[in-house]
Write a protein that holds these residues in place. Structure first.
Motif, PDB file in Angstrom:
ATOM      1  N   ILE A 221       0.791  -1.397   0.339  1.00 36.68           N
ATOM      2  CA  ILE A 221      -0.336   0.048  -0.119  1.00 36.68           C
ATOM      3  C   ILE A 221       1.062   1.243  -0.132  1.00 36.68           C
ATOM      4  N   ARG A 222       2.291   0.463  -0.129  1.00 37.47           N
ATOM      5  CA  ARG A 222       3.282   2.411  -0.033  1.00 37.47           C
ATOM      6  C   ARG A 222       2.714   3.294  -1.382  1.00 37.47           C
ATOM      7  N   ASN A 223       2.113   2.593  -2.393  1.00 34.29           N
ATOM      8  CA  ASN A 223       2.482   3.881  -2.654  1.00 34.29           C
ATOM      9  C   ASN A 223       0.860   4.195  -3.498  1.00 34.29           C
ATOM     10  N   LYS A 224      -0.154   3.713  -1.587  1.00 34.08           N
ATOM     11  CA  LYS A 224      -1.787   4.562  -2.535  1.00 34.08           C
ATOM     12  C   LYS A 224      -2.053   5.439  -1.529  1.00 34.08           C
ATOM     13  N   ALA A 225      -1.318   4.367   0.192  1.00 37.09           N
ATOM     14  CA  ALA A 225      -1.577   5.328   0.803  1.00 37.09           C
ATOM     15  C   ALA A 225      -0.202   6.157   1.520  1.00 37.09           C
ATOM     16  N   THR A 226      -0.904   7.316   2.839  1.00 43.88           N
ATOM     17  CA  THR A 226       0.229   8.331   3.237  1.00 43.88           C
ATOM     18  C   THR A 226      -0.196   9.209   4.053  1.00 43.88           C
ATOM     19  N   SER A 227       0.378   9.507   5.278  1.00 46.77           N
ATOM     20  CA  SER A 227      -0.343  10.531   6.571  1.00 46.77           C
ATOM     21  C   SER A 227       0.255  11.973   6.202  1.00 46.77           C
ATOM     22  N   LEU A 228      -0.715  12.357   7.291  1.00 48.60           N
ATOM     23  CA  LEU A 228      -0.304  13.118   7.238  1.00 48.60           C
ATOM     24  C   LEU A 228       1.401  14.262   7.483  1.00 48.60           C
TER      25      LEU A 228
END
Length: 320
Positions: A221-228
């Motif tokens: 999911i590293r290329n689909k998700a991130t954090s603030l």
């Protein structure tokens, strides 16, 4: 409020150093009791300067039910935990309690079994996200209920915009995106009374990736998700500040119904409308253009042969 919580509140609210003697006098306790309480708070993760003239609170980002209750007076029950299977499950169990006062908010530092739609696991690293569920007992018919998931999405997106100074977008129906990547998932579940047909409880679960380094996300999911705050920069606001902002906006939206055009605000933030989407319904895959979101939160998609009106739970969007 316990003595420990009272001392924490005093120090958090003070802009100056407070001596042990002054704290003791304010609370009518001994200086030894103050010292013991400070030690207990430090074991829990709170930080203080120990100076020659007293104590000074050092900002930390730990959940504190007493402090949150002060800022969220509209939520009479706030429960926090270090870890739980999921805050949704905590809320479901609380809904069975006869004496629980609602609205009730459940917060945890990490979830051991958190999940989103279609029972997908939710990545919940400790103290780097916001994992919370709100329990409501509306006692209304299904037709009388507002679109809670849509309301929550608007509240979360606008709260992040205000604090972060960047524009988020909403992927129908329950995900918040930043810079093309998912930062938040929202899940709403309802319980109804079989005999009366009325909705007895609503649980709104929200998971926000707050300060997870990008490299810590699982590879899939590293290329689909991130954090603030994904690039290891220091957060410019605390998780508690964001939690307060979200629920303040959510209850303001509820109070403004039916006059507030929250669906219009939701549509403005949608990055699905006008775009090509693919979805599966009853084992058949369809493609088309997302044209509108109805007053009941459904997505209207124009395919090559027909117009489909899709409700949550029936579809998954696979192209954005």
């Amino acid at each position: 409020m316990t003595t420990k919580e009272k001392i924490l509140h005093l120090l958090q609210q003070s802009d100056v150093v407070l001596s042990g003697e002054k704290i003791a006098q304010s609370l009518a306790i001994s200086r030894t009791a103050v010292w013991k309480a400070i030690k207990e708070l430090e074991k829990e993760g709170y930080q203080f300067d120990h100076l020659a003239n007293g104590y000074r609170y050092l900002s930390t980002d730990l959940y504190n039910a007493a402090a949150l209750s002060k800022d969220l007076a509209m939520i009479p029950t706030i429960r926090t935990s270090e870890a739980t299977e999921s805050t949704m499950k905590e809320a479901k169990l609380a809904a069975l309690e006869l004496d629980v006062t609602t609205p009730a908010l459940f917060l945890t530092e990490t979830q051991l079994g958190g999940h989103g739609r279609f029972n997908r696991p939710f990545f919940s690293p400790k103290k780097q996200g916001i994992y919370m569920s709100l329990l409501l007992k509306p006692n209304q018919s299904f037709q009388e209920l507002p679109q809670y998931t849509v309301l929550a999405a608007v509240a979360v997106a606008e709260a992040i915009d205000a604090l972060l100074g960047q524009q988020t977008s909403i992927k129908w129906v329950n995900d918040i995106y930043l810079d093309g990547k998912k930062i938040c998932g929202i899940l709403s579940e309802a319980t109804s009374d079989f005999e009366s047909g009325r909705i007895t409880s609503i649980i709104i679960g929200i998971g926000i990736s707050f300060s997870i380094p990008q490299s810590d996300f699982p590879a899939e999911i590293r290329n689909k998700a991130t954090s603030l705050f994904a690039h290891e920069e220091a957060p410019t606001f605390s998780r508690s500040t964001l939690i307060t902002e979200i629920w303040t906006r959510f209850f303001a939206l509820l109070a403004a119904l039916p006059n507030d055009d929250y669906l219009g605000r939701y549509r403005e933030k949608s990055f699905v409308l006008g775009r090509h989407v693919q979805f599966t319904q009853q084992g058949v895959t369809y493609e088309g253009i997302a044209q509108d979101i109805t007053s009941t939160g459904e997505l209207v998609v124009k395919t090559a042969t027909e117009t489909k009106v899709l409700s949550s739970g029936e579809i998954s969007l696979e192209k954005y």
